[in-house]
Scaffold this motif. Structure first.
Motif, PDB file in Angstrom:
ATOM      1  N   LYS A 114      74.667 -13.475 -33.141  1.00  0.00           N
ATOM      2  CA  LYS A 114      75.564 -13.902 -34.231  1.00  0.00           C
ATOM      3  C   LYS A 114      76.823 -14.515 -33.638  1.00  0.00           C
ATOM      4  O   LYS A 114      77.346 -14.057 -32.624  1.00  0.00           O
ATOM      5  N   THR A 115      77.308 -15.519 -34.310  1.00  0.00           N
ATOM      6  CA  THR A 115      78.583 -16.105 -33.911  1.00  0.00           C
ATOM      7  C   THR A 115      79.653 -15.664 -34.909  1.00  0.00           C
ATOM      8  O   THR A 115      79.443 -15.748 -36.128  1.00  0.00           O
ATOM      9  N   VAL A 142      60.340  -9.547 -26.859  1.00  0.00           N
ATOM     10  CA  VAL A 142      60.823  -8.198 -26.578  1.00  0.00           C
ATOM     11  C   VAL A 142      59.684  -7.228 -26.843  1.00  0.00           C
ATOM     12  O   VAL A 142      58.886  -7.431 -27.760  1.00  0.00           O
ATOM     13  N   ALA A 143      59.594  -6.184 -26.015  1.00  0.00           N
ATOM     14  CA  ALA A 143      58.506  -5.219 -26.167  1.00  0.00           C
ATOM     15  C   ALA A 143      59.032  -3.806 -25.981  1.00  0.00           C
ATOM     16  O   ALA A 143      59.981  -3.575 -25.226  1.00  0.00           O
ATOM     17  N   GLU A 169      67.450  -5.437 -33.942  1.00  0.00           N
ATOM     18  CA  GLU A 169      68.806  -5.417 -34.500  1.00  0.00           C
ATOM     19  C   GLU A 169      69.824  -5.788 -33.432  1.00  0.00           C
ATOM     20  O   GLU A 169      70.699  -6.619 -33.667  1.00  0.00           O
ATOM     21  N   THR A 170      69.699  -5.195 -32.263  1.00  0.00           N
ATOM     22  CA  THR A 170      70.615  -5.480 -31.157  1.00  0.00           C
ATOM     23  C   THR A 170      70.505  -6.938 -30.721  1.00  0.00           C
ATOM     24  O   THR A 170      71.518  -7.614 -30.518  1.00  0.00           O
ATOM     25  N   THR A 171      69.276  -7.421 -30.592  1.00  0.00           N
ATOM     26  CA  THR A 171      69.054  -8.802 -30.151  1.00  0.00           C
ATOM     27  C   THR A 171      69.695  -9.805 -31.109  1.00  0.00           C
ATOM     28  O   THR A 171      70.390 -10.723 -30.678  1.00  0.00           O
ATOM     29  N   ARG A 183      57.988 -11.546 -30.971  1.00  0.00           N
ATOM     30  CA  ARG A 183      58.348 -12.848 -30.411  1.00  0.00           C
ATOM     31  C   ARG A 183      59.318 -13.563 -31.360  1.00  0.00           C
ATOM     32  O   ARG A 183      58.900 -14.255 -32.287  1.00  0.00           O
ATOM     33  N   PRO A 184      60.619 -13.383 -31.092  1.00  0.00           N
ATOM     34  CA  PRO A 184      61.618 -14.076 -31.914  1.00  0.00           C
ATOM     35  C   PRO A 184      61.621 -15.573 -31.610  1.00  0.00           C
ATOM     36  O   PRO A 184      61.330 -15.988 -30.491  1.00  0.00           O
TER      37      PRO A 184
END
Length: 104
Positions: free
Chosen positions: A102-103, A70-71, A95-97, A63-64
């Protein structure tokens, strides 16, 4: 980052297993520690006492902060292999999320 470990009735959730999983999660996800509020691990044996191929299942839900949870799921012939497969998957998903957020 809080770690919660759940097992079904067919998996022994002894303290040694829980400590091992918590330590592995802490070391593997250390770089995301400030971005994740909680990680839940669900361990299950789908066939109970019967033997079967890839009947052990591990689901890891992260849980970010300020994002949807994400699971990932992984199945294998042992709980340890299922856990490590799911751990590899959740690292890639996180990592992908976070890369997408990122901006530049």
């Amino acid at each position: 980052m809080t770690v919660q470990i759940n097992t079904d009735n067919n998996v022994e959730g002894h303290e040694r297993l829980k400590t091992y999983i918590a330590d592995e999660l802490a070391s593997s996800l250390a770089r995301f520690e400030d971005k994740i509020t909680r990680v839940e691990v669900h361990l299950a044996d789908e066939n109970s006492d019967k033997s079967g191929v890839n009947d052990k299942r591990c689901v890891i839900e992260a849980r970010p902060e300020n994002l949807q949870p994400v699971a990932v799921t992984n199945q294998s012939d042992t709980i340890e292999k299922a856990f490590h497969g799911a751990l590899d998957k959740i690292k890639k998903v996180l990592e992908t999320t976070f890369e997408k957020k990122k901006t530049y």
